[in-house]
Write a protein that holds these residues in place. Structure first.
Motif, PDB file in Angstrom:
ATOM      1  N   PHE A  97      39.962  38.413  29.690  1.00  0.00           N
ATOM      2  CA  PHE A  97      40.896  39.525  29.526  1.00  0.00           C
ATOM      3  C   PHE A  97      41.809  39.610  30.734  1.00  0.00           C
ATOM      4  CE2 PHE A  97      36.817  40.555  27.562  1.00  0.00           C
ATOM      5  CZ  PHE A  97      37.198  40.719  26.242  1.00  0.00           C
ATOM      6  N   HIS A  98      43.051  39.994  30.491  1.00  0.00           N
ATOM      7  CA  HIS A  98      44.013  40.137  31.583  1.00  0.00           C
ATOM      8  C   HIS A  98      43.848  41.463  32.318  1.00  0.00           C
ATOM      9  CE1 HIS A  98      46.337  36.536  30.841  1.00  0.00           C
ATOM     10  NE2 HIS A  98      46.218  36.784  29.555  1.00  0.00           N
ATOM     11  N   SER A  99      43.371  42.489  31.629  1.00  0.00           N
ATOM     12  CA  SER A  99      43.232  43.797  32.265  1.00  0.00           C
ATOM     13  C   SER A  99      41.949  44.473  31.790  1.00  0.00           C
ATOM     14  CB  SER A  99      44.436  44.685  31.933  1.00  0.00           C
ATOM     15  OG  SER A  99      44.430  45.010  30.565  1.00  0.00           O
ATOM     16  N   ARG A 100      41.548  45.489  32.539  1.00  0.00           N
ATOM     17  CA  ARG A 100      40.364  46.261  32.161  1.00  0.00           C
ATOM     18  C   ARG A 100      40.611  46.981  30.834  1.00  0.00           C
ATOM     19  NH1 ARG A 100      36.066  48.295  35.291  1.00  0.00           N
ATOM     20  NH2 ARG A 100      37.114  47.609  37.170  1.00  0.00           N
ATOM     21  N   LEU A 101      41.793  47.463  30.641  1.00  0.00           N
ATOM     22  CA  LEU A 101      42.145  48.172  29.418  1.00  0.00           C
ATOM     23  C   LEU A 101      42.024  47.259  28.190  1.00  0.00           C
ATOM     24  CD1 LEU A 101      43.220  50.863  28.303  1.00  0.00           C
ATOM     25  CD2 LEU A 101      45.521  49.952  28.617  1.00  0.00           C
ATOM     26  N   GLU A 102      42.385  46.008  28.356  1.00  0.00           N
ATOM     27  CA  GLU A 102      42.314  45.053  27.258  1.00  0.00           C
ATOM     28  C   GLU A 102      40.872  44.771  26.829  1.00  0.00           C
ATOM     29  OE1 GLU A 102      43.599  40.408  26.448  1.00  0.00           O
ATOM     30  OE2 GLU A 102      44.344  41.439  28.221  1.00  0.00           O
ATOM     31  N   CYS A 103      39.916  44.884  27.737  1.00  0.00           N
ATOM     32  CA  CYS A 103      38.532  44.545  27.400  1.00  0.00           C
ATOM     33  C   CYS A 103      37.741  45.715  26.810  1.00  0.00           C
ATOM     34  CB  CYS A 103      37.807  43.963  28.602  1.00  0.00           C
ATOM     35  SG  CYS A 103      37.316  45.144  29.850  1.00  0.00           S
TER      36      CYS A 103
END
Length: 172
Positions: free
Chosen positions: A125-131
């Motif tokens: 994942f590129h960001s915490r929000l994406e995961c």
């Protein structure tokens, strides 16, 4: 739409740029020149004229060149299991990883050693929000899982699921 985003990205750079001719980095000929692509004329999209200095063009070429040279990027994975390396069974850890890949075939799992522990981390994942959506799915079977910031190798993105399982003569 993409052209608009790129123009919006380049606009702040033109405000901060100086009028000097910088020789930032000598970069070999690029395979794809985005500035040339944007300035082209297309009957359905009209004319686009970009006003920029050579320093901006050089900065963009340097940015593209640096990104091509990097072999990792900073991203997030979800950690589902961690165990101290002292006295642990590596085959058992591989089995946990393979069981995860069977339960979630769309999410790659990685068994890594971080001194002094072995950790099983999943996803790219590129960001915490994406995961977060994936984390909610995984927590149904692994309630103690959590996101971890990590360096993700581009070579790991090409990983074949269950690659550590040896091929026996019976399977051939």
């Amino acid at each position: 739409m993409y052209r608009l985003l790129i123009i919006l990205f380049l606009f702040p750079l033109t405000l901060c740029a100086q009028e000097t001719t910088d020789s930032l980095v000598s970069v070999p000929q690029l395979r794809y020149d985005i500035l040339e692509e944007l300035q082209g004329t297309n009957a359905s999209e009209g004319n686009i004229l970009l006003n920029h200095t050579p320093a901006i063009a050089n900065l963009l070429k340097w940015h593209i060149h640096t990104n091509e040279q990097q072999k990792t990027f900073s991203g997030f994975r979800i950690q589902i299991h961690s165990v101290n390396s002292y006295g642990c069974n590596l085959e058992e850890l591989k089995e946990i990883r393979n069981r995860f890949e069977q339960n979630f075939p769309d999410i790659p799992a990685y068994l890594k050693y971080f001194d002094p522990d072995f950790k099983i981390r999943v996803g790219n994942f590129h960001s915490r929000l994406e995961c977060i959506p994936t984390l909610h799915r995984i927590r149904k079977l692994y309630p103690a899982s959590y996101p971890v910031k990590t360096e993700i190798s581009l070579e790991e993105l090409k990983r074949i699921p269950m690659q550590d399982i040896p091929v026996t003569e019976e399977q051939n």
